[in-house]
Design a protein around this motif. Structure first.
Motif, PDB file in Angstrom:
ATOM      1  N   ASP A  91       0.826  -1.208   0.000  1.00 42.24           N
ATOM      2  CA  ASP A  91       0.000   0.000   0.000  1.00 42.24           C
ATOM      3  C   ASP A  91       0.862   1.261   0.000  1.00 42.24           C
ATOM      4  O   ASP A  91       0.543   2.238  -0.686  1.00 42.24           O
ATOM      5  CB  ASP A  91      -0.933  -0.001   1.214  1.00 42.24           C
ATOM      6  CG  ASP A  91      -1.905   1.168   1.194  1.00 42.24           C
ATOM      7  OD1 ASP A  91      -2.610   1.326   0.184  1.00 42.24           O
ATOM      8  OD2 ASP A  91      -1.953   1.932   2.172  1.00 42.24           O
ATOM      9  N   TRP A  92       1.964   1.250   0.775  1.00 42.17           N
ATOM     10  CA  TRP A  92       2.854   2.410   0.803  1.00 42.17           C
ATOM     11  C   TRP A  92       3.476   2.643  -0.564  1.00 42.17           C
ATOM     12  O   TRP A  92       3.569   3.786  -1.026  1.00 42.17           O
ATOM     13  CB  TRP A  92       3.947   2.222   1.849  1.00 42.17           C
ATOM     14  CG  TRP A  92       3.500   2.435   3.255  1.00 42.17           C
ATOM     15  CD1 TRP A  92       3.501   1.527   4.280  1.00 42.17           C
ATOM     16  CD2 TRP A  92       2.966   3.636   3.819  1.00 42.17           C
ATOM     17  NE1 TRP A  92       2.999   2.074   5.424  1.00 42.17           N
ATOM     18  CE2 TRP A  92       2.666   3.377   5.171  1.00 42.17           C
ATOM     19  CE3 TRP A  92       2.710   4.913   3.306  1.00 42.17           C
ATOM     20  CZ2 TRP A  92       2.127   4.337   6.021  1.00 42.17           C
ATOM     21  CZ3 TRP A  92       2.179   5.879   4.156  1.00 42.17           C
ATOM     22  CH2 TRP A  92       1.893   5.582   5.490  1.00 42.17           C
ATOM     23  N   LEU A  93       3.912   1.575  -1.207  1.00 38.16           N
ATOM     24  CA  LEU A  93       4.518   1.713  -2.529  1.00 38.16           C
ATOM     25  C   LEU A  93       3.514   2.261  -3.541  1.00 38.16           C
ATOM     26  O   LEU A  93       3.837   3.157  -4.329  1.00 38.16           O
ATOM     27  CB  LEU A  93       5.064   0.360  -3.004  1.00 38.16           C
ATOM     28  CG  LEU A  93       6.231  -0.207  -2.188  1.00 38.16           C
ATOM     29  CD1 LEU A  93       6.662  -1.557  -2.755  1.00 38.16           C
ATOM     30  CD2 LEU A  93       7.410   0.755  -2.174  1.00 38.16           C
ATOM     31  N   LEU A  94       2.303   1.748  -3.504  1.00 40.36           N
ATOM     32  CA  LEU A  94       1.277   2.221  -4.433  1.00 40.36           C
ATOM     33  C   LEU A  94       0.942   3.694  -4.187  1.00 40.36           C
ATOM     34  O   LEU A  94       0.712   4.454  -5.129  1.00 40.36           O
ATOM     35  CB  LEU A  94       0.012   1.364  -4.317  1.00 40.36           C
ATOM     36  CG  LEU A  94       0.114  -0.052  -4.890  1.00 40.36           C
ATOM     37  CD1 LEU A  94      -1.155  -0.840  -4.589  1.00 40.36           C
ATOM     38  CD2 LEU A  94       0.360  -0.012  -6.398  1.00 40.36           C
ATOM     39  N   ARG A  95       0.909   4.078  -2.913  1.00 35.97           N
ATOM     40  CA  ARG A  95       0.634   5.487  -2.604  1.00 35.97           C
ATOM     41  C   ARG A  95       1.730   6.379  -3.185  1.00 35.97           C
ATOM     42  O   ARG A  95       1.437   7.438  -3.762  1.00 35.97           O
ATOM     43  CB  ARG A  95       0.566   5.700  -1.084  1.00 35.97           C
ATOM     44  CG  ARG A  95      -0.656   5.109  -0.411  1.00 35.97           C
ATOM     45  CD  ARG A  95      -0.704   5.592   1.030  1.00 35.97           C
ATOM     46  NE  ARG A  95      -1.484   4.683   1.869  1.00 35.97           N
ATOM     47  CZ  ARG A  95      -1.714   4.888   3.159  1.00 35.97           C
ATOM     48  NH1 ARG A  95      -1.212   5.957   3.745  1.00 35.97           N
ATOM     49  NH2 ARG A  95      -2.426   4.029   3.861  1.00 35.97           N
ATOM     50  N   ILE A  96       2.978   5.966  -3.010  1.00 33.51           N
ATOM     51  CA  ILE A  96       4.100   6.754  -3.527  1.00 33.51           C
ATOM     52  C   ILE A  96       4.002   6.899  -5.035  1.00 33.51           C
ATOM     53  O   ILE A  96       4.105   8.003  -5.584  1.00 33.51           O
ATOM     54  CB  ILE A  96       5.445   6.109  -3.149  1.00 33.51           C
ATOM     55  CG1 ILE A  96       5.733   6.324  -1.667  1.00 33.51           C
ATOM     56  CG2 ILE A  96       6.588   6.700  -3.983  1.00 33.51           C
ATOM     57  CD1 ILE A  96       7.004   5.663  -1.189  1.00 33.51           C
ATOM     58  N   TYR A  97       3.786   5.790  -5.733  1.00 29.74           N
ATOM     59  CA  TYR A  97       3.749   5.826  -7.187  1.00 29.74           C
ATOM     60  C   TYR A  97       2.562   6.652  -7.688  1.00 29.74           C
ATOM     61  O   TYR A  97       2.668   7.347  -8.700  1.00 29.74           O
ATOM     62  CB  TYR A  97       3.707   4.411  -7.758  1.00 29.74           C
ATOM     63  CG  TYR A  97       4.841   3.543  -7.266  1.00 29.74           C
ATOM     64  CD1 TYR A  97       6.092   4.093  -7.008  1.00 29.74           C
ATOM     65  CD2 TYR A  97       4.666   2.184  -7.030  1.00 29.74           C
ATOM     66  CE1 TYR A  97       7.133   3.320  -6.527  1.00 29.74           C
ATOM     67  CE2 TYR A  97       5.714   1.409  -6.552  1.00 29.74           C
ATOM     68  CZ  TYR A  97       6.945   1.978  -6.302  1.00 29.74           C
ATOM     69  OH  TYR A  97       7.978   1.216  -5.833  1.00 29.74           O
ATOM     70  N   HIS A  98       1.469   6.589  -6.936  1.00 32.63           N
ATOM     71  CA  HIS A  98       0.297   7.358  -7.330  1.00 32.63           C
ATOM     72  C   HIS A  98       0.544   8.856  -7.151  1.00 32.63           C
ATOM     73  O   HIS A  98       0.289   9.661  -8.068  1.00 32.63           O
ATOM     74  CB  HIS A  98      -0.923   6.932  -6.519  1.00 32.63           C
ATOM     75  CG  HIS A  98      -2.136   7.782  -6.741  1.00 32.63           C
ATOM     76  ND1 HIS A  98      -2.732   7.915  -7.987  1.00 32.63           N
ATOM     77  CD2 HIS A  98      -2.853   8.567  -5.896  1.00 32.63           C
ATOM     78  CE1 HIS A  98      -3.757   8.732  -7.896  1.00 32.63           C
ATOM     79  NE2 HIS A  98      -3.853   9.144  -6.646  1.00 32.63           N
ATOM     80  N   VAL A  99       1.048   9.235  -5.974  1.00 31.81           N
ATOM     81  CA  VAL A  99       1.277  10.653  -5.677  1.00 31.81           C
ATOM     82  C   VAL A  99       2.391  11.218  -6.543  1.00 31.81           C
ATOM     83  O   VAL A  99       2.269  12.325  -7.091  1.00 31.81           O
ATOM     84  CB  VAL A  99       1.617  10.842  -4.176  1.00 31.81           C
ATOM     85  CG1 VAL A  99       2.040  12.283  -3.900  1.00 31.81           C
ATOM     86  CG2 VAL A  99       0.421  10.476  -3.316  1.00 31.81           C
ATOM     87  N   GLU A 100       3.481  10.461  -6.677  1.00 32.52           N
ATOM     88  CA  GLU A 100       4.632  10.962  -7.437  1.00 32.52           C
ATOM     89  C   GLU A 100       4.333  11.110  -8.926  1.00 32.52           C
ATOM     90  O   GLU A 100       4.922  11.952  -9.601  1.00 32.52           O
ATOM     91  CB  GLU A 100       5.837  10.032  -7.247  1.00 32.52           C
ATOM     92  CG  GLU A 100       6.429  10.026  -5.851  1.00 32.52           C
ATOM     93  CD  GLU A 100       7.213  11.297  -5.542  1.00 32.52           C
ATOM     94  OE1 GLU A 100       7.357  12.132  -6.447  1.00 32.52           O
ATOM     95  OE2 GLU A 100       7.653  11.459  -4.391  1.00 32.52           O
ATOM     96  N   SER A 101       3.469  10.274  -9.456  1.00 31.71           N
ATOM     97  CA  SER A 101       3.232  10.285 -10.903  1.00 31.71           C
ATOM     98  C   SER A 101       1.989  11.069 -11.309  1.00 31.71           C
ATOM     99  O   SER A 101       1.575  11.027 -12.464  1.00 31.71           O
ATOM    100  CB  SER A 101       3.107   8.842 -11.424  1.00 31.71           C
ATOM    101  OG  SER A 101       1.989   8.182 -10.849  1.00 31.71           O
TER     102      SER A 101
END
Length: 202
Positions: A91-101
């Motif tokens: 979930d943390w990884l998905l949040r990062i990729y979502h916010v960053e991209s």
């Protein structure tokens, strides 16, 4: 007397042979059962992994419908692999990729253009990380989503180790570097940091 002795001898041999056949059969059966159990366990593991990949796949595909299915699948697999390798929640990884991209465009082949800050890819990894990230050979490799996802997890794990698994400080560092962390600790976080943490639902 000899006849009786011979009969007892052959009876003993027969019992001994039957005993060892029973032992061998028991061992063979145990090995076979262990092999079957191992196969079932492996099948369960693979099924669980495939379920995770499909779940992540749906999350990524929902936000990037223009990307081909095989590219999205590879991205989902990279998320799962990174989560396991670097011990970071999916979930943390998905949040990062979502916010960053959010401010970049992912091309159909999975490549991403540079951000205004010079960061690359869906995880917005700065080019200098390519030198230490084991998943990239050069900075241009970070343009590819699967490599970028893995390098993003590598960077986050670096900061988690640095800040004793404090996810907030690690995320602040991921977004704003050491200066961002210092500002956050002083109680005067950058506006970008505040927006970033809000996007990360912290």
């Amino acid at each position: 007397m000899k006849t009786r002795a011979s009969a007892l001898f052959f009876l003993f041999i027969s019992i001994t042979i039957n005993f060892w056949l029973l032992v061998v059969n028991e061992k063979t059966t145990s090995k076979a059962n262990a092999a079957i159990a191992a196969q079932r366990t492996m099948a369960d593991i693979l099924e669980a992994e495939e379920h995770q990949i499909n779940s992540v796949y749906k999350t990524i595909k929902t936000k990037n419908k223009h990307i081909p299915n095989d590219v999205v699948y590879d991205m989902a697999k990279a998320v799962i692999d990174s989560s396991i390798k670097y011990n970071i929640g999916i979930d943390w990884l998905l949040r990062i990729y979502h916010v960053e991209s959010r401010t970049v465009h992912i091309a159909p082949n999975g490549t991403v253009v540079l951000s205004l800050a010079g960061a690359k890819g869906v995880a917005q990894v700065m080019p200098f990380w390519a030198k230490s990230c084991p998943h990239a050979n050069k900075a241009s490799d970070l343009n590819y989503a699967t490599i970028n996802i893995k390098c993003g997890a590598f960077v986050l794990r670096h900061y988690l180790n640095k800040y004793n698994d404090n996810i907030v400080l690690a995320l602040v560092a991921y977004n704003g570097g050491i200066r961002g962390v210092n500002a956050y600790k002083r109680g005067r976080p950058y506006q970008e940091t505040q927006l970033y943490l809000k996007g990360m639902r912290i």
